[in-house]
Design a protein around this motif. Sequence first.
Motif, PDB file in Angstrom:
ATOM      1  N   TRP A   1     -11.480  10.252   0.837  1.00 51.40           N
ATOM      2  CA  TRP A   1     -10.385   9.445   0.528  1.00 51.40           C
ATOM      3  C   TRP A   1     -10.815   8.603  -0.923  1.00 51.40           C
ATOM      4  O   TRP A   1     -11.855   8.301  -1.109  1.00 51.40           O
TER       5      TRP A   1
ATOM      6  N   VAL B   1      -9.402   5.344  -2.780  1.00 53.07           N
ATOM      7  CA  VAL B   1      -8.678   4.018  -3.004  1.00 53.07           C
ATOM      8  C   VAL B   1      -8.457   3.460  -4.413  1.00 53.07           C
ATOM      9  O   VAL B   1      -9.663   3.299  -5.049  1.00 53.07           O
TER      10      VAL B   1
ATOM     11  N   LEU C   1      -3.602   1.821  -3.547  1.00 51.99           N
ATOM     12  CA  LEU C   1      -3.103   3.299  -3.529  1.00 51.99           C
ATOM     13  C   LEU C   1      -4.148   4.075  -2.970  1.00 51.99           C
ATOM     14  O   LEU C   1      -5.267   4.272  -3.447  1.00 51.99           O
ATOM     15  N   ALA C   2      -4.072   4.574  -1.616  1.00 50.25           N
ATOM     16  CA  ALA C   2      -4.784   5.373  -1.037  1.00 50.25           C
ATOM     17  C   ALA C   2      -4.529   6.917  -1.089  1.00 50.25           C
ATOM     18  O   ALA C   2      -3.285   7.170  -0.831  1.00 50.25           O
ATOM     19  N   ILE C   3      -5.396   7.688  -1.526  1.00 54.85           N
ATOM     20  CA  ILE C   3      -4.866   9.104  -1.730  1.00 54.85           C
ATOM     21  C   ILE C   3      -6.214   9.945  -1.032  1.00 54.85           C
ATOM     22  O   ILE C   3      -7.327   9.776  -1.188  1.00 54.85           O
ATOM     23  N   HIS C   4      -5.648  10.900  -0.078  1.00 52.68           N
ATOM     24  CA  HIS C   4      -6.330  11.835   0.827  1.00 52.68           C
ATOM     25  C   HIS C   4      -6.551  13.154   0.172  1.00 52.68           C
ATOM     26  O   HIS C   4      -5.789  13.686  -0.325  1.00 52.68           O
TER      27      HIS C   4
ATOM     28  N   ASP D   1      -0.984  11.436   1.691  1.00 51.00           N
ATOM     29  CA  ASP D   1      -1.943  12.224   2.439  1.00 51.00           C
ATOM     30  C   ASP D   1      -0.986  13.469   3.000  1.00 51.00           C
ATOM     31  O   ASP D   1      -0.366  13.767   3.748  1.00 51.00           O
TER      32      ASP D   1
ATOM     33  N   MET E   1       0.825  -1.122   0.045  1.00 57.58           N
ATOM     34  CA  MET E   1      -0.009  -0.214  -0.048  1.00 57.58           C
ATOM     35  C   MET E   1       0.879   1.108  -0.059  1.00 57.58           C
ATOM     36  O   MET E   1       2.003   1.221   0.667  1.00 57.58           O
TER      37      MET E   1
ATOM     38  N   MET F   1      -0.095   5.302   0.637  1.00 54.00           N
ATOM     39  CA  MET F   1      -0.791   6.377   1.142  1.00 54.00           C
ATOM     40  C   MET F   1      -0.244   7.706   0.842  1.00 54.00           C
ATOM     41  O   MET F   1       0.798   8.071   1.223  1.00 54.00           O
TER      42      MET F   1
END
Length: 146
Positions: free
Chosen positions: A99, A101, A52-55, A22, A18, A20
Motif C-alpha cells: 500500500w 498513502v 489518498l491510499a493506493i493498493h 483498490d 480519504m 482509497m
Amino acid sequence: IGDGRLLLAREPDASHDMVMMDAFSSDSIPVHLITVEALAEALRTLRPHGLLAIHVSNRYYDIGPAVAAGARDLGLDVVELQYQPTPEEAIAGAGLAHWLVAARDPADLAGLRARGWVDARQADRPLTDDFADLLRHLRPGVLPGT
C-alpha cells in the motif's frame, strides 16, 4: 460500483477525508487509475488534510515506485508499507499486500511513519495517460532472462 475515475469526476471538490484506490483484484494493472492525471482527480476530491491510499500489490509488477513518482509530481508526500504475513497468518489465508498513502502535508503521515511505514520508493518517471510503459516495472525473473 463502476469505473473509479469516472465516479470520482462526479464528486465535489474537497469532499472526502480519504480516497482509497483498490482496483488490484487480479494480475492485471488498472493503469487508468494510477496515472498522474487519475491521482490528480482523486486529489481534487480530498479535503486539505485528506489521505489518498493506493493498493499496488501485484506479483508480476513493482508498480509502487511509478505511482509514488506521480503523487510526488503532484506535490504529495508518500509512504509505503509492504505487508508480509507471518507463517501462521499465511496459513490462515493472509497474503502479501503493498500500500501507498499520500498526503499534502507530511505531518498527516506521522502516525503511519510511527507504525513502520517508510518513505515510498520513487521511479524516475511516473505513469501518465500518454505514457504508461508497464514493462519497465516488471519484476526481475518474471520473464526468462530477466
